[in-house]
Design an enzyme around this catalytic site. Structure first.
Site, PDB file in Angstrom:
ATOM      1  N   GLU A   1       0.850  -1.181   0.000  1.00  0.00           N
ATOM      2  CA  GLU A   1       0.000   0.000   0.000  1.00  0.00           C
ATOM      3  C   GLU A   1       0.892   1.240   0.000  1.00  0.00           C
ATOM      4  OE1 GLU A   1      -2.843   0.330   3.194  1.00  0.00           O
ATOM      5  OE2 GLU A   1      -3.760   2.087   2.303  1.00  0.00           O
TER       6      GLU A   1
ATOM      7  N   GLU B   1      -2.195  -3.902   7.047  1.00  0.00           N
ATOM      8  CA  GLU B   1      -3.280  -4.872   7.231  1.00  0.00           C
ATOM      9  C   GLU B   1      -3.391  -5.929   6.141  1.00  0.00           C
ATOM     10  OE1 GLU B   1      -3.714  -1.542   6.474  1.00  0.00           O
ATOM     11  OE2 GLU B   1      -5.398  -1.248   5.092  1.00  0.00           O
TER      12      GLU B   1
ATOM     13  N   HIS C   1      -6.275  -1.967  15.334  1.00  0.00           N
ATOM     14  CA  HIS C   1      -6.528  -1.221  14.090  1.00  0.00           C
ATOM     15  C   HIS C   1      -6.345  -2.138  12.877  1.00  0.00           C
ATOM     16  CE1 HIS C   1      -6.484   2.465  11.548  1.00  0.00           C
ATOM     17  NE2 HIS C   1      -5.713   1.718  10.790  1.00  0.00           N
ATOM     18  N   GLU C   2      -5.216  -2.816  12.818  1.00  0.00           N
ATOM     19  CA  GLU C   2      -4.952  -3.662  11.639  1.00  0.00           C
ATOM     20  C   GLU C   2      -5.938  -4.822  11.578  1.00  0.00           C
ATOM     21  OE1 GLU C   2      -3.105  -2.109   9.714  1.00  0.00           O
ATOM     22  OE2 GLU C   2      -2.147  -0.812  11.197  1.00  0.00           O
TER      23      GLU C   2
HETATM   24  N1  B3K Z   1      -2.932   1.030   5.679  1.00  0.00           N
HETATM   25  C1  B3K Z   1      -1.620   1.178   6.247  1.00  0.00           C
HETATM   26  C2  B3K Z   1      -0.917   2.427   5.843  1.00  0.00           C
HETATM   27  C3  B3K Z   1      -0.222   2.353   4.535  1.00  0.00           C
HETATM   28  C4  B3K Z   1       0.618   3.578   4.309  1.00  0.00           C
HETATM   29  C5  B3K Z   1       1.154   3.640   2.924  1.00  0.00           C
HETATM   30  N2  B3K Z   1       2.063   4.725   2.742  1.00  0.00           N
HETATM   31  C6  B3K Z   1      -1.642   1.115   7.737  1.00  0.00           C
HETATM   32  C7  B3K Z   1      -2.932   1.430   8.383  1.00  0.00           C
HETATM   33  O1  B3K Z   1      -3.485   2.491   8.286  1.00  0.00           O
HETATM   34  O2  B3K Z   1      -3.455   0.553   9.004  1.00  0.00           O
HETATM   35 ZN    ZN Z   2      -5.382   1.882   8.812  1.00  0.00          ZN
END
Ligand code: B3K
Ligand code: ZN
Length: 894
Positions: free
Chosen positions: A128, A271, A304-305
């Site tokens: 991501e 995640e 969160h994840e």
């Molecule tokens: N979704 C990832 C963050 C990704 C960041 C990319 N630069 C972590 C989170 O928000 O759970």
């Molecule tokens: Zn997140």
């Protein structure tokens, strides 16, 4: 000056792709400098698109070995490349084709930590937002959801553990000391959720049952020596599972769920479906190395994840502009989870205070990080309209303000209405890539509400100002509250429309008790706190049946992410500090009062700290009925980041001097009280991570810091004792922080001892770096912090290629030590430019995060602006500057 500009991507330009991918079979032959990726994908025409078009793939930082379509080379002219984009025409009417692309990549040379990279000899991925295209060619967008199978082939000694998303299908030996594992993910997913890990790791395992009785295997994978630091992450995972089952009826959908810790990681965690990859900072915790705050952070990041598995993975984003769809919602969910965990630990008596403590923490972050962002050149709505580099938009606005927007929905619809909306959202969109409108529409439909005006929160940037004035009519016992809203212009958005602002309020009577609220026209008085919805630019609310003029307590629990402007004199603030029944607002009254004193000292309009303020502060300090964690919050001054935002022009030097004066004064005048408090807050028995104990430790540490600031020898002696006798990191580090306040031998010895004790522990050394980078100068004799930071960069434990080290040392200095960073001689600014340029050559995402430290430079004094501008220009003129940094610095100068 840099001439070629990174293109701007616009939200309104979204177009679905003509071809999507149904299945992808990936094979990795892992070698540090030459990994071969064989990618076989079944591409199908997008049923949602009528117009014909080529297959579009993105590929970056790779060498193509071969490409074939249905087993043959593409016809002449059928394959075109423009930069990272590859287009392939498909001849004829075929609905589906098989595309095979073989590429060679170099994980060892990948210093960006995006795509496939090496960390301590192991292979890890981060995809991501757009890292998958650095691994292979693919329509790398979140609206392409494919079924993945993945085979890893690696050296058995170097990488005994081979992991990917989903379920393990088979594994076995291969010639030449290699082995393989094949994984299959049963759920279609976008490429940003792909992950692999091949490394030397061990796992803590637990088998649990889901609510419906399915057995699942949970694993936390870490390097061998860290197995004794995983228990808390595992417990947090189990708690998260239970919470999502009971709160939202959401169960884990896989047979196996893995968390892997890696030391080199750009952010907190990721995640990936069934294979969450975490920064070690948010997994590893044991009493000797992690503070209470670390334990708390591990719990909330694990949650969160985990929560993303539904809000993000099962239902994902159509395009990156919708990022807050998953992030705002998931932050809200993790905040609620943490509040519930705290409340449960506190028991029925302490639950409200425990929840308020969590709310205060979250609002502190919002005010310190998001408000300045919303008032600067990078201001954007929670759903941005454009970007140059999407990685720059993982912001406090998208995350924290995004969570506030979800919280407002929760407030307006109530817990049940919100839950109904969530259920409907999943019933409509499970397995799909959707937009923020889809989410709000589900909330509206489930509750029979019109949320069209509410949607403006998704499109308007800037922190709204909520202005409150009041009129009291003693003759009729009527109290009129006039509320008005106004959102200042932000870049590219001049005119703003009125928003829906939920205002939770109470009216406090002269006896300190809440009055039952009765609006004009209502038959009888109701609850003591109620939520008014402000929807117009200005509205008045008349309360009747009052016997004396009340004191309003507005925006209880911080019911909307706005700046509240209300005229309250010192006496009224002191009254609310003592009596507001809403603990959040009680804290907020203390913050407002402190802010007023600090800003007056900084502006020179007050020469000393008023005794009335000290008296109000002292009452909180001595109020033993208040829970220690709450008291620690209430006695902590507002953050520098927030206070700078409240100054015009912002003058970090003057602010720092004022904060030093105030802290020292509070430490010195109340020395006896702090000493008594410190003694009362001792925690006996072995360490346990429990909010009640954590609150006591926080308050004791705070007492030591105030005493040290006042150079109280008794306080310093206590700190030295505690430093030596401590049995846990919270106490040891709290004592070290106090000892580090004053320059001299005590400071140096303590820092050296700490370093010697933890020299082989990178995460603890991060604290050691951060403490020194964040150092204030309490006396003119102390050396400027920038010199210290420069010297620490030469420490063997420091490395520019490890993000945690950069954030600890440089990040703390640039982003959490304004008083020193903005030294009048400009040395901090030159140092900043040097470091941003150096970092950009290897890791643009980390460089851009550091670059953002100066974006609000136009808010500073003319002298500081004159010092900063040439440094911004120097960075922007750097050859081969990344789009990441170019966007940040370009907007700052623009
Ligand atoms: N979704 C990832 C963050 C990704 C960041 C990319 N630069 C972590 C989170 O928000 O759970
Ligand atoms: Zn997140």
């Amino acid at each position: 000056m840099r001439t070629e500009q990174a293109p701007t991507i616009e939200r309104v330009d979204y177009q679905p792709l003509a071809w999507v991918v149904e299945r992808i079979d990936l094979h990795f032959r892992l070698e540090p400098a030459a990994t071969i990726v064989t990618n076989r994908m079944v591409c199908v025409r997008n049923p949602a698109v009528v117009a014909d078009g080529p297959i579009r793939l993105w590929g970056e930082a790779q060498e193509r070995v071969s490409l074939s379509i249905d087993g043959a080379a593409p016809a002449t002219g059928a394959l075109r490349e423009h930069g990272d984009l590859v287009e392939i025409d498909v001849a004829g009417e075929a609905r589906s084709v098989t595309l095979e692309v073989v590429t060679r990549i170099n994980p060892q040379a990948n210093t960006t930590l995006s795509g496939l990279y090496l960390s301590n000899g192991g292979y890890f991925t981060q995809c991501e937002a757009e890292g998958f295209r650095r691994i292979t060619c693919f329509p790398d967008r979140p609206d392409v959801m494919a079924r993945f199978t993945v085979t890893l082939d690696a050296d058995r000694d170097a990488c005994p553990v081979l992991l990917s998303n989903g379920n393990l299908l088979e594994q076995g030996e291969l010639p030449q000391g290699r082995h393989y594992a094949k994984w299959e993910d049963p759920f279609p997913k976008p490429s940003y959720l792909f992950a692999l890990v091949a490394a030397r790791l061990v796992a803590l395992e637990r088998e649990v049952e889901t609510a419906s009785g399915r057995k699942v295997l949970l694993q936390v994978w870490v390097e061998e020596g860290n197995l004794d630091r995983c228990e808390h992450a595992m417990d947090s995972l189990v708690h998260s599972m239970r919470w999502d089952e009971s709160t939202f009826g959401l169960e884990l959908d896989l047979d196996r769920f893995m968390i892997v810790a890696v030391a080199d990681f750009n952010m907190g965690a990721m995640e990936n479906k069934g294979l969450n990859i975490f920064n070690t900072k948010f997994v590893l915790a044991k009493p000797d190395t992690a503070t209470d705050t670390d334990f708390e952070n591990v719990e909330s990041v694990v949650a969160h994840e985990y929560f993303h598995n539904w809000t993000g993975n099962r239902v994902t984003c159509r395009d990156w502009f919708q990022l807050t769809l998953k992030e705002g919602l998931t932050v809200f969910r993790d905040q609620q989870f943490s509040a519930d965990m705290l409340a449960r630990a506190a028991g029925p008596e302490g639950a409200a205070s425990a929840r308020a403590v969590k709310r205060i923490d979250d609002v502190r972050v919002l005010r310190a990080a998001q408000f300045p962002e919303d008032g600067g050149p990078m201001a954007h709505p929670i759903r941005p309209d454009s970007y140059q580099e999407i990685n720059n938009f993982y912001t406090a606005t998208v995350y924290e303000k995004g969570a506030e927007v979800i919280r407002m929905l929760h407030t307006l619809l109530g817990p049940e209405g919100f839950r109904n909306g969530m259920d409907l959202y999943f019933s409509y969109h499970d397995g799909c890539a959707v937009t923020c409108d889809d989410f709000v529409d589900a909330m509206a439909e489930a509750n029979g509400r019109d949320l069209d005006q509410f949607m403006r929160w998704y499109g308007q940037a800037g922190t709204p100002r909520l202005r409150a004035t009041c009129a009291w009519d003693a003759g009729t016992g009527t109290y009129t509250l006039n509320l008005a809203q106004h959102t200042p212009p932000t870049p590219g958005q001049h005119d703003k429309l009125p928003l829906v602002i939920p205002v939770a309020l109470g009216l406090i009577g002269p006896d300190g008790h809440d009055c039952p609220l009765q609006l004009d026209g209502e038959a009888q008085p109701g609850a003591a706190t109620r939520v008014l919805a402000l929807t117009e630019e200005a509205q008045s609310f008349r309360f009747v049946g009052l016997t004396a003029e009340p004191v309003p307590s507005l925006l209880r629990g911080f019911s909307a992410p706005v700046m509240l402007e209300v005229d309250e004199d010192d006496a009224r603030l002191a009254f609310r500090m003592a009596h507001d029944s809403d603990p959040f607002n009680r804290w907020d009254a203390a913050q407002r009062y402190s802010e007023r004193i600090v800003l007056a000292l900084a502006a020179g309009s007050a020469a000393e700290v008023p005794p009335a303020f000290v008296a109000a502060f002292r009452s909180l300090l001595e109020d033993a009925r208040l829970d220690p964690a709450f008291r620690a919050q209430a006695l902590t001054l507002p953050t520098e980041g927030f206070l700078l935002e409240r100054m015009s022009p912002a003058d970090p030097q003057a602010l720092r001097a004022a904060l030093v004066t105030l802290t020292r004064h509070l430490g010195g005048t109340l020395a006896e009280q702090w000493l008594t408090l410190f003694k009362a807050m001792q925690v006996l028995g072995p360490y346990r991570y429990h909010p009640a104990d954590a609150g006591r430790r926080a308050l004791a540490n705070l007492a030591l810091r105030y005493l040290a600031a006042a150079q109280d020898p008794r306080g310093i002696a206590l700190a030295r004792q505690r430093f030596e006798a401590a049995t846990n990191m919270t106490e040891r580090f709290g004592a070290l922080a106090a000892l580090a306040v004053n320059a001299g031998a005590a400071r140096d010895t303590a820092l050296q001892n700490f370093h010697a004790r933890y020299q082989n522990d990178p995460l603890v050394l991060d604290k050691w770096f951060a403490l020194q980078a964040g150092a204030w100068r309490w006396s003119a004799a102390a050396a400027p912090t920038v010199e210290q930071v420069r010297a620490l960069m030469a420490d063997p434990a420091f490395s520019l290629s490890n993000p945690n080290k950069v954030y600890a040392l440089l990040g703390t200095f640039f982003r959490a030590n304004a008083g020193e960073f903005h030294a009048a001689d400009g040395s901090g600014h030159v140092f900043w430019a040097d470091q941003v340029i150096a970092l950009d050559a290897t890791n643009p995402q980390v460089a851009a995060r550091m670059a953002r430290a100066l974006e609000n430079w136009r808010r500073y004094t003319p002298a500081l602006q004159a010092s900063i501008r040439p440094q911004l220009e120097r960075v922007l003129a750097t050859e081969k500057l990344s789009a990441d940094v170019a966007e940040v610095v370009g907007k700052a100068l623009g």
